[in-house]
Design an enzyme around this catalytic site. Sequence first.
Site, PDB file in Angstrom:
ATOM      1  CE  LYS A  76      24.663  38.070  39.429  1.00  0.00           C
ATOM      2  NZ  LYS A  76      25.520  38.102  38.224  1.00  0.00           N
ATOM      3  CB  SER A 151      22.983  39.163  35.261  1.00  0.00           C
ATOM      4  OG  SER A 151      24.199  38.657  35.816  1.00  0.00           O
ATOM      5  CB  SER A 175      27.005  39.817  34.825  1.00  0.00           C
ATOM      6  OG  SER A 175      26.016  39.465  33.904  1.00  0.00           O
TER       7      SER A 175
END
Length: 481
Positions: A76, A151, A175
Site C-alpha cells: 500500500k 482505503s 481498510s
Amino acid sequence: MSSDARSLAASVRSGERSAVDVLEEHLSRIDEREGDVHAFNLVTAESARAEAADVDARVAAGEDPGPLAGVPVALKDNLCTDGVPTTCSSRILEGWCPPYDATVVTRLAAAGAVAVGKTNLDEFAMGSSTENSAFGPTRNPHDLTRVPGGSSGGSAAAVAAGFSAISLGSDTGGSIRQPAALCGVVGVKPTYGLVSRLGLVAFGSSLDQIGPFTTTVADAALVCEVIGGHDPGDSTSLPQAFPSVSDHLDDGVDGLRVGIITEMMGEGISPDVAARVRAAADALAAAGATVEEVSIPALTFGLSAYYLVAPAEASSNLARYDGVRYGNRVDAPTAGEMMEATRTAGFGDEVKRRIMLGTYALSAGYYDAFYGKALKVRTLIRNDFDAAYERFDALISPTSPTTAFAFGDKTADPLQMYLNDVCTIPTNLAGHPAMSLPFGVGDDGLPVGVQVLAPALGEVAMFRVASVLESSLASSGPVAS
Ligand code: GLN
C-alpha cells in the site's frame, strides 16, 4: 497451477521454479489488466527483477531465502519504501521518497518476498472505495463498474487480479477487511501492537494496524508471522512475537464458542450478505462449534465515536504536511500563506473534511463534548466486547453491509460512505484482531466477506474459525465469483 504464496515459495525454495519466472508471470498479468484495474500507483518491475534474481542466486548457492522466497508482494502506498516514492495517493506528497523502509517492508524482504509496486488508496487512507485517491480510483477486478472498497482498494485488487500473490494494507477503521470482502480475498487486521507501525504514514495512530491480503487463510497466517513481532522502533509495539497461528490451522473448531453479533445482522445489512453469515454459522456448528447470537449493545455507537477519534488523530498527524518538510510546496510571500496555499492545493476534499472535523472535536470549547465523550464511548465498546468474550472465543458478522457498490453511489453523501464501516470500526476502537474471508457471493454474483473477530491476542481462535470456514466453503462445491 497453484499461485498461493506458500506453494510459490515452496517451488522456489526447492528450485522447481525460479523466482524470476514467478515474477514474470505476475508482471505479465499486470501488463494485461492493470490498465483496466489501476491497482498501482507505481510498478517497480526493474527492482523486482533484481530482487527475484537475488533470490534465485541464493537458492543456487544452497541458501534458503526464507518462507516467502520469490513471492511477489504489493505494498500500500502509505508504507515507506527507501528511495521509492510514497504518495498516500495525495498530491501533497507527490515526488517524496522516504529515506527508510517500513519495518514490515524490511521483514518481507528478509523473508524473500519480491516487492512489485505501490498500490492505490483513498488519500491518506481516508475512505471506503478508493474514489478519494488523487490519482483516480481502482476498479474491482470482479466487475470493473464497481469499487474495490477502501482505503486499501489497490492492495485488495492486486491480489484479486493475480498481480501479486500477497499484499499489505493498513486498517484504521476497516481498510483491510472491507476491500478484502469486496474483492473476494482474505484480509487481516491484527491485534493493535502486534505489527510494527514504523514507516506506516500515520492516520489515526491509536487505531492503525498493518496487515495482509492473501488468497488463502494459511497465507495470511504466514504473512502475519513474518511481519509481526516486537519492534523497538514503534513505542506501541507489543514485546512479543506474533502468535504462531500457522501451527493451529488444522485444529478445527470443536468446542469453540462462536457468537453472531446481533447488532450487525439487522438494519442496514443486505439480506443476501446476512444469509452468507448465517451459512458460515451453520458451517461452524456442523464442525463442532457452539454458535449463538450475542448482543453487544455499545457497538451501535462505534461509528460516531470513530468519526471523532480518527479525525482528531488525523488532524494532528497531518499537521506535518506544511510545505516545508515533505513533498509539494506552493510558494507565497509569508510562511503562513505558503502553508495555507500548500495545504489548500495539496489535500483533497475528504482529507480537508477530516482535518476540520478533528480540529473542531479537539478545540478547547468542544473537547469534552466531542473528543472526550468519544473516548468514553471507546471504553464502553471495549467493556461490552470483554463481556461478550467471557462467553465466546470468537465472533462473526458481515464484513461490509453490501457487496461491491458502483462508482459514484456514495460519493455525494459522506455519511453513506462512512456507514460502510459500521461492522469493522468497533474492532479498531477496541484494539482487537479481526479478519475477513470470502464466503460465497451475493445476489449480484459478487463476493461476500464474513468477518471473524476475536479478543486482543486471540489470533489463534480467529484463524481456527477462518480456516474451518475456508475448508467448508471449498468442500461445499464451487461458488462463482
Ligand atoms: N473507511 C474508514 C475511513 O474512512 C476506514 C479507513 C481506514 O481503515 N484506513 O476512515
